[in-house]
Design a protein around this motif. Structure first.
Motif, PDB file in Angstrom:
ATOM      1  N   GLN A  64      20.259   9.279  42.151  1.00 34.55           N
ATOM      2  CA  GLN A  64      21.031  10.517  42.099  1.00 34.55           C
ATOM      3  C   GLN A  64      22.510  10.213  41.858  1.00 34.55           C
ATOM      4  N   ARG A  68      22.739  10.990  38.058  1.00 33.67           N
ATOM      5  CA  ARG A  68      22.984  12.441  38.046  1.00 33.67           C
ATOM      6  C   ARG A  68      24.298  12.779  38.742  1.00 33.67           C
ATOM      7  N   TRP A  69      25.294  11.908  38.538  1.00 37.01           N
ATOM      8  CA  TRP A  69      26.546  12.076  39.258  1.00 37.01           C
ATOM      9  C   TRP A  69      27.340  13.298  38.812  1.00 37.01           C
ATOM     10  N   ARG A  70      27.008  13.839  37.649  1.00 37.86           N
ATOM     11  CA  ARG A  70      27.705  15.039  37.183  1.00 37.86           C
ATOM     12  C   ARG A  70      27.237  16.318  37.884  1.00 37.86           C
ATOM     13  N   GLU A  71      26.061  16.270  38.487  1.00 37.66           N
ATOM     14  CA  GLU A  71      25.495  17.470  39.121  1.00 37.66           C
ATOM     15  C   GLU A  71      26.293  17.832  40.378  1.00 37.66           C
ATOM     16  N   ALA A  72      26.440  19.132  40.584  1.00 32.35           N
ATOM     17  CA  ALA A  72      27.222  19.617  41.734  1.00 32.35           C
ATOM     18  C   ALA A  72      26.605  19.165  43.057  1.00 32.35           C
ATOM     19  N   THR A  74      24.882  16.481  43.699  1.00 28.54           N
ATOM     20  CA  THR A  74      25.159  15.056  43.903  1.00 28.54           C
ATOM     21  C   THR A  74      26.583  14.856  44.402  1.00 28.54           C
ATOM     22  N   GLN A  75      27.523  15.481  43.743  1.00 25.85           N
ATOM     23  CA  GLN A  75      28.924  15.339  44.133  1.00 25.85           C
ATOM     24  C   GLN A  75      29.161  15.877  45.538  1.00 25.85           C
TER      25      GLN A  75
END
Length: 265
Positions: A64, A68-72, A74-75
């Motif tokens: 993740q 998928r670090w761009r996903e909200a 994940t952040q």
């Protein structure tokens, strides 16, 4: 007792207790009442080995983070990890600047074990029948950071014990509370360990470190830690923490008995 057997035993103790909510610091202090005392550097390095060993147990989170670090979502999750880590780091630096040292006698360990055990039983009784959440909130992240600081100040509290208890009190489910506690613990303990190793190596030790024994202890701690954490992550899917509460209480009684009979100091 041969030195190699001594470090194997300490590695086993570290590996079992580092992530279980029963306090690795407390158990190592207890062990040192009978086993030859090791250097602070030895204890720090084997702890780092135990921490590194559990990294493969969270493949979903690392995928993740890196894929998928761009996903909200994940952040959001990793910012909460960062908050908990930052709170602990800032608090730890303040304690270090003030020259805080952990007590090295068993009475505070026994009290922390006893209080923590009772709290686990009370919290599990209170949670009985309640619906728990799988969402880590900012409040939970803040509480986990504070829990790590509490554990740093009171030996025997257990870093994982304090953080999991606080997360449960705030309504987080056992599996998610355990996972979040462990993931926050990885950067916390590795950064603290790296700082202590750096400080230890800056000043030449009076007695040279036996790196072969350090390596043995670290490998043993890593292997045992991996096995124990893998078991615990499955255990909390279907069980409560009541077993650990009773264990802490029983061990506290044993320590108090040793203190009263003068068998320890």
């Amino acid at each position: 007792m041969p030195d190699w057997l001594n470090v194997i035993l300490l590695g086993i103790i570290e590996g079992i207790t580092e992530f279980l909510p029963i306090s690795s610091t407390g158990h190592l202090l207890i062990a040192e009442q009978w086993l030859p005392r090791q250097s602070d550097l030895f204890n720090i390095v084997i702890q780092c080995g135990a921490v590194l060993a559990i990294l493969p147990l969270f493949p979903g989170r690392w995928q993740q983070l890196f894929l998928r670090w761009r996903e909200a979502a994940t952040q959001d999750f990793f910012l909460k990890v960062l908050l908990a880590f930052a709170l602990t780091g800032i608090g730890g630096l303040i304690l270090d600047k003030k020259g805080f040292k952990l007590p090295e006698h068993l009475a505070p360990v026994a009290w922390a074990m006893l209080i923590g055990g009772i709290l686990f039983l009370l919290v599990e009784f209170w949670l009985k029948g309640k619906s728990l959440s799988n969402e880590v909130t900012w409040t939970v992240a803040f509480a986990v950071g504070i829990g790590q600081l509490i554990a740093a100040v009171f030996p025997g509290t257990s870093r994982s014990g304090a953080t999991i208890l606080l997360a449960l009190l705030l309504g987080l489910s056992r599996p998610v509370a355990t996972e979040f506690s462990f993931i926050v613990g990885i950067p916390t303990m590795l950064s603290a360990g790296a700082l202590k190793i750096f400080k230890s190596l800056r000043h030449a030790p009076v007695v040279p470190e036996h790196w072969g024994l350090v390596l043995i202890g670290t490998l043993v701690a890593a292997i045992v830690s991996f096995i124990v954490v893998r078991w615990l992550l499955r255990y909390v899917q279907t069980h409560t923490f009541i077993l650990f509460g009773w264990y802490r209480i029983a061990l506290a009684v044993v320590i108090f008995a040793l203190l009263l009979t003068g068998a320890s100091h």
